[in-house]
Design a protein around this motif. Structure first.
Motif, PDB file in Angstrom:
ATOM      1  N   GLY A 121       0.829  -1.183   0.000  1.00 14.23           N
ATOM      2  CA  GLY A 121       0.000   0.000   0.000  1.00 14.23           C
ATOM      3  C   GLY A 121       0.871   1.244   0.000  1.00 14.23           C
ATOM      4  O   GLY A 121       2.099   1.174   0.079  1.00 14.23           O
ATOM      5  N   GLN A 122       0.213   2.387  -0.008  1.00 10.24           N
ATOM      6  CA  GLN A 122       0.931   3.649  -0.158  1.00 10.24           C
ATOM      7  C   GLN A 122       1.483   4.196   1.160  1.00 10.24           C
ATOM      8  O   GLN A 122       2.255   5.124   1.139  1.00 10.24           O
ATOM      9  CB  GLN A 122       0.012   4.708  -0.797  1.00 10.24           C
ATOM     10  CG  GLN A 122      -0.913   5.436   0.175  1.00 10.24           C
ATOM     11  CD  GLN A 122      -2.056   4.568   0.658  1.00 10.24           C
ATOM     12  OE1 GLN A 122      -2.169   3.384   0.366  1.00 10.24           O
ATOM     13  NE2 GLN A 122      -2.943   5.185   1.437  1.00 10.24           N
ATOM     14  N   GLY A 123       1.092   3.612   2.266  1.00  8.27           N
ATOM     15  CA  GLY A 123       1.565   4.103   3.556  1.00  8.27           C
ATOM     16  C   GLY A 123       0.614   5.106   4.178  1.00  8.27           C
ATOM     17  O   GLY A 123       0.003   5.918   3.484  1.00  8.27           O
ATOM     18  N   THR A 124       0.510   5.037   5.479  1.00  7.79           N
ATOM     19  CA  THR A 124      -0.295   5.999   6.234  1.00  7.79           C
ATOM     20  C   THR A 124       0.531   6.428   7.452  1.00  7.79           C
ATOM     21  O   THR A 124       1.118   5.595   8.141  1.00  7.79           O
ATOM     22  CB  THR A 124      -1.659   5.391   6.639  1.00  7.79           C
ATOM     23  OG1 THR A 124      -2.460   6.391   7.290  1.00  7.79           O
ATOM     24  CG2 THR A 124      -1.530   4.180   7.536  1.00  7.79           C
ATOM     25  N   GLN A 125       0.590   7.729   7.697  1.00 12.34           N
ATOM     26  CA  GLN A 125       1.471   8.277   8.725  1.00 12.34           C
ATOM     27  C   GLN A 125       0.838   8.171  10.112  1.00 12.34           C
ATOM     28  O   GLN A 125      -0.319   8.572  10.307  1.00 12.34           O
ATOM     29  CB  GLN A 125       1.787   9.740   8.425  1.00 12.34           C
ATOM     30  CG  GLN A 125       2.673  10.418   9.445  1.00 12.34           C
ATOM     31  CD  GLN A 125       4.094   9.863   9.457  1.00 12.34           C
ATOM     32  OE1 GLN A 125       4.655   9.550   8.405  1.00 12.34           O
ATOM     33  NE2 GLN A 125       4.674   9.737  10.644  1.00 12.34           N
ATOM     34  N   VAL A 126       1.622   7.658  11.037  1.00 11.26           N
ATOM     35  CA  VAL A 126       1.239   7.638  12.447  1.00 11.26           C
ATOM     36  C   VAL A 126       2.259   8.478  13.211  1.00 11.26           C
ATOM     37  O   VAL A 126       3.466   8.225  13.129  1.00 11.26           O
ATOM     38  CB  VAL A 126       1.210   6.203  12.994  1.00 11.26           C
ATOM     39  CG1 VAL A 126       0.997   6.198  14.498  1.00 11.26           C
ATOM     40  CG2 VAL A 126       0.115   5.391  12.300  1.00 11.26           C
ATOM     41  N   THR A 127       1.759   9.467  13.928  1.00 11.57           N
ATOM     42  CA  THR A 127       2.627  10.329  14.718  1.00 11.57           C
ATOM     43  C   THR A 127       2.129  10.319  16.157  1.00 11.57           C
ATOM     44  O   THR A 127       0.963  10.604  16.402  1.00 11.57           O
ATOM     45  CB  THR A 127       2.635  11.761  14.180  1.00 11.57           C
ATOM     46  OG1 THR A 127       3.045  11.744  12.811  1.00 11.57           O
ATOM     47  CG2 THR A 127       3.586  12.636  14.977  1.00 11.57           C
ATOM     48  N   VAL A 128       3.033   9.972  17.067  1.00 16.00           N
ATOM     49  CA  VAL A 128       2.686   9.899  18.482  1.00 16.00           C
ATOM     50  C   VAL A 128       3.477  10.973  19.218  1.00 16.00           C
ATOM     51  O   VAL A 128       4.713  10.957  19.221  1.00 16.00           O
ATOM     52  CB  VAL A 128       3.005   8.512  19.061  1.00 16.00           C
ATOM     53  CG1 VAL A 128       2.533   8.422  20.515  1.00 16.00           C
ATOM     54  CG2 VAL A 128       2.348   7.419  18.220  1.00 16.00           C
TER      55      VAL A 128
END
Length: 120
Positions: free
Chosen positions: A111-118
């Protein structure tokens, strides 16, 4: 196989997110589906995988906090992430492979990737 990931976002430490991945195309060729992540300046790393029969495997860093699941009928893959930490910040990718492996090289479709920011 085409994969479309979604569900990323910004969350505070200790929070939760659920990632989704929709598969289409030649989905009958898929045996294992996995989640991988890549932080800036780092190699892409294995997070979790699940076979068509429901056998799961997790990276030690996420064991007990993340849960991978799969809906074969709907061709959907999920990653429930609880107890998120700043070190979980990365671009998360879903991927599909014709056999069971934690090695990203075994995965043909991404897939194209999805950003996770914590945030801390």
């Amino acid at each position: 196989v085409q994969l479309q990931a979604s569900g990323g976002g910004l969350v505070q430490a200790g929070g939760s997110l659920t990632l989704s991945c929709a598969a289409s195309g030649r989905t009958f060729t898929i045996y294992a589906m996995g989640w991988f992540r890549q932080a800036p300046g780092k190699e892409r790393e294995f997070v979790a995988r699940i076979t068509s029969g429901g056998i799961r495997s997790y990276a030690d860093s996420v064991k007990g906090r993340f849960t991978i699941s799969r809906d074969n009928a709907e061709n959907m893959l999920y990653l429930q992430m609880n107890g998120l930490k700043p070190e979980d910040t990365a671009l998360y990718y879903c991927a599909a492979a014709p056999y069971n492996s934690n090695n990203p090289r075994a995965y043909n479709d991404w897939g194209q990737g999805t950003q996770v920011t914590v945030s801390s």
